[in-house]
Design a protein around this motif. Sequence first.
Motif, mmCIF file in Angstrom:
data_model
loop_
_atom_site.group_PDB
_atom_site.id
_atom_site.type_symbol
_atom_site.label_atom_id
_atom_site.label_comp_id
_atom_site.label_asym_id
_atom_site.label_seq_id
_atom_site.Cartn_x
_atom_site.Cartn_y
_atom_site.Cartn_z
ATOM 1 N N GLN A 183 -22.244 -6.446 -11.284
ATOM 2 C CA GLN A 183 -21.652 -7.765 -11.047
ATOM 3 C C GLN A 183 -20.998 -8.317 -12.314
ATOM 4 O OE1 GLN A 183 -24.240 -11.437 -10.281
ATOM 5 N NE2 GLN A 183 -23.839 -10.631 -8.246
ATOM 6 N N GLU A 184 -19.738 -8.679 -12.222
ATOM 7 C CA GLU A 184 -19.022 -9.103 -13.430
ATOM 8 C C GLU A 184 -17.812 -9.951 -13.068
ATOM 9 O OE1 GLU A 184 -17.143 -5.849 -15.470
ATOM 10 O OE2 GLU A 184 -17.009 -6.953 -17.349
ATOM 11 N N ILE A 185 -17.568 -11.004 -13.844
ATOM 12 C CA ILE A 185 -16.285 -11.714 -13.749
ATOM 13 C C ILE A 185 -15.426 -11.136 -14.865
ATOM 14 C CG2 ILE A 185 -15.097 -13.929 -14.031
ATOM 15 C CD1 ILE A 185 -16.633 -13.889 -11.440
ATOM 16 N N ARG A 186 -14.441 -10.324 -14.457
ATOM 17 C CA ARG A 186 -13.621 -9.623 -15.450
ATOM 18 C C ARG A 186 -12.195 -10.158 -15.408
ATOM 19 N NH1 ARG A 186 -14.767 -4.630 -13.914
ATOM 20 N NH2 ARG A 186 -12.736 -4.037 -13.137
ATOM 21 N N TYR A 187 -11.570 -10.219 -16.571
ATOM 22 C CA TYR A 187 -10.188 -10.697 -16.701
ATOM 23 C C TYR A 187 -9.301 -9.568 -17.196
ATOM 24 C CZ TYR A 187 -12.032 -15.458 -16.424
ATOM 25 O OH TYR A 187 -12.637 -16.610 -16.002
#
Length: 806
Positions: free
Chosen positions: A710-714
């Motif tokens: 789970q990750e919020i990646r940009y």
Amino acid sequence: MNDMTPTREQRTAALEGLGCKRKRVEDIRFTQGKGNYVDDVKLPGMLHGDFVRSPHAHARVKSIDDSEALKVPGVLAVITAETLKTVNLAWMPTLAGDVQMVLADGKVLFQNQEVAFVVATDRYAADDGINKVKVEYEPLPPLIDPFKAMDADAPVLREDLAGKTTGAHGPRKHHNHIFEWTVGDKELTDAAFKKAEVTIKEMISYHRTHPSPLETCQCVCSFDKIKGELTIWGTFQAPHVIRTVVALIAKLPEQKIHVISPDIGGGFGNKVGAYPGYICAAVASIVTGKPVKWVEDRIENLTATSFARDYHMTTEIAATKEGKVTGLRVHVLADHGAFDACADPSKWPAGFFNIVTGSYDFPTAHLAVDGIYTNKAPGGVAYRCSFRVTEAAYCIERAMDILAQKLGMDPAELRLKNFIRPEQFPYHSALGWEYDSGDYGTAMRKAMETVKYAELRKEQEALRAAFKRGETREIMGIGVSFFTEIVGAGPSKNCDILGIAMFDSCEIRMHPTGAGIARMGTKSQGQGHETTWAQIIATEIGIPADNIMVEEGNTDTAPYGLGTYGSRSTPVAGAAIAMAARKIKAKAQMIAAYKLEVHEDDLEWDIDGFRVKGLPEKFMSMKDICWAAYNSVPPGMEPGLEAVSYYDPPNMTYPFGAYICVMTIDVDTGVYKVRRFYALDDCGTRINPMIIEGQVHGGLTEAFAIAMGQEIRYDAEGNVVTGSFMDFFMPTAVETPHWETDFTVTPSPHHPIGAKGVGESPNVGGVPAFSNAVNDAFSFLGSTHIQMPHDFWRNWLAAKNLGVFE
Ligand code: CDP
């Protein structure tokens, strides 16, 4: 005594008090679809608001043209920063002492930032209106990499702070710098490193993720122009704080603001802060005189409301060659996104990260945290953990494994060698906390015996040998994690939010028939408070839990409290509940003494009533005392039986646990299998073992999600590339491993019933257990540290980088 007289055991069991696996009373309505959530609130004439959001991570807003949007049937208004300026609400204060744009004011600073609020007669019309608002942007260079934030030529993000060399937490070193927070003895720690026989140093990142509760953030605001009163139904973890914040920023009298948190579908920290949606819905209701609903969709929730973690922790340990730790040095680069909107107690810019010495007896330590701005969503919430405690536990638990690897020692043995010993409690840590109680060695050894740790290590050795001989492509990791949490924010001496001390409260009213209602300042989001709070009262005053109705979430009726997050409910409100119940019991004792015609001191408490000492037949049940409280109290005493307690805890509580994860990884595909996960928790006195188990299962599942994908990646332009459940890992029953739970009980010496929090523990201990398992699996191939999240692709990549295949 005849045959029908209940035994002591039966009388105790009838209460369903402390220690009882009482079934969750709230589930009767939840499992039948009868919960009452914000989106169930439907008021006559209700309007709907929705946001125009920025496609850019960093851009100047040159113009906003709403003329076409206003022609869409059903669209009534388009609110922009210019509109909000007329009521002085274009910017709002954050909990961390910064300010935040409510709607883009000249600039946008992260993708999906709120630019304009379209108000319409229904949600579809609002959405059509959004598509017709024309915004002209001039893109600016985005700053995404936190390690470049303080470069000399880094773009200026916060033009509103131009020239400000001091922020809420002291001096700023750079235009993108928020604060520097240091704790500990630098000189002593540097000296320990100079003398050290062995040292390790590693940059350990805890990536950005998101709490993503099932129910997104939402509210309904209804302003009554005649009475001048504002009612807000919202998904608020801390309803009273929201009421005070609204009073302060909207300049409305606080008694005219009614905040109601109905049933909440998960919070995990996401619903602590104040979001632009709340302000815009309130302003829209005040302007239109109609109720206005705002409901986030999933993409908005993931990309724009509060994120979690994003800590980059350069960690060093000094030790002797026998493996005794002598010093800890940590520098954290904390990426706070576009505004510092961290939800921490005011004086703690990095939360309780200074618990980073963990469960170990470090003679000295030094910590420095630099908070910085980037073009990402603001936030920094305690996602299923006390403030920044999961980051701290991950940091120290990875570092201890890295040290064990360097020393050639078993990681469990290294931990046992360095634990704070039982006789050292209350223990003063090198970074300033006073741990209340613990017995770490017992917990660790119990965990090791249960999983047959020594046998697992032998099996691993054999598999490694087979791998080297080319007989298998599977590797095996054993992840050991031992955590100490710090929960129960908190004592007024060191915890406040916007100047309000972080006490909590309980009011109990007993009715004449031996039933009652109890109200608290907390707000359950699924933790089962309606069940467990009644259990505390049942044991304290001898009235069955079924006869106590628990109500939370309405600021008009509940006593002021600071809400539910960071496992604070049991340590703080749980204590308030016991103390309020004890006040009820004290008055009940006076009534019983009067009725039984003895002195109060001649009475003793006996499960569900008072008995005259030495005269067992002279007994008055609490139920009968309740009746007497309404018709025959002692002369001069006020009738009735109710009490309120505001509890300011003397200290935090320090739950702990030993977790072991056994995992295999196929090096050719990166696919892992969690073979076994054992979690031993010690949360002091256990109120409801079944609810604790449920909390641990939920927390472990979230830990699994975070550690394994789970990750919020940009991307480099600042686009969120994991903005929906297609890309943001949300484990289902298919992926979730089987959990084995266990416990020891070391009560908190200062809590009235000896309880510590538990809701967050499994996340705090679980993440390092998974990550240590992956790292342990690869360690024999020469790797020291692989960054999370450990998804299949990254595992495959790790194998490739270690030369396992071409
Ligand atoms: O603040 P939050 O409710 O999220 O966390 P908590 O205080 O750890 O409590 C979570 C749930 O576990 C509540 O229903 C508590 O009553 C229960 N609990 C328990 O049964 N025994 C404990 N020692 C701690 C919590």
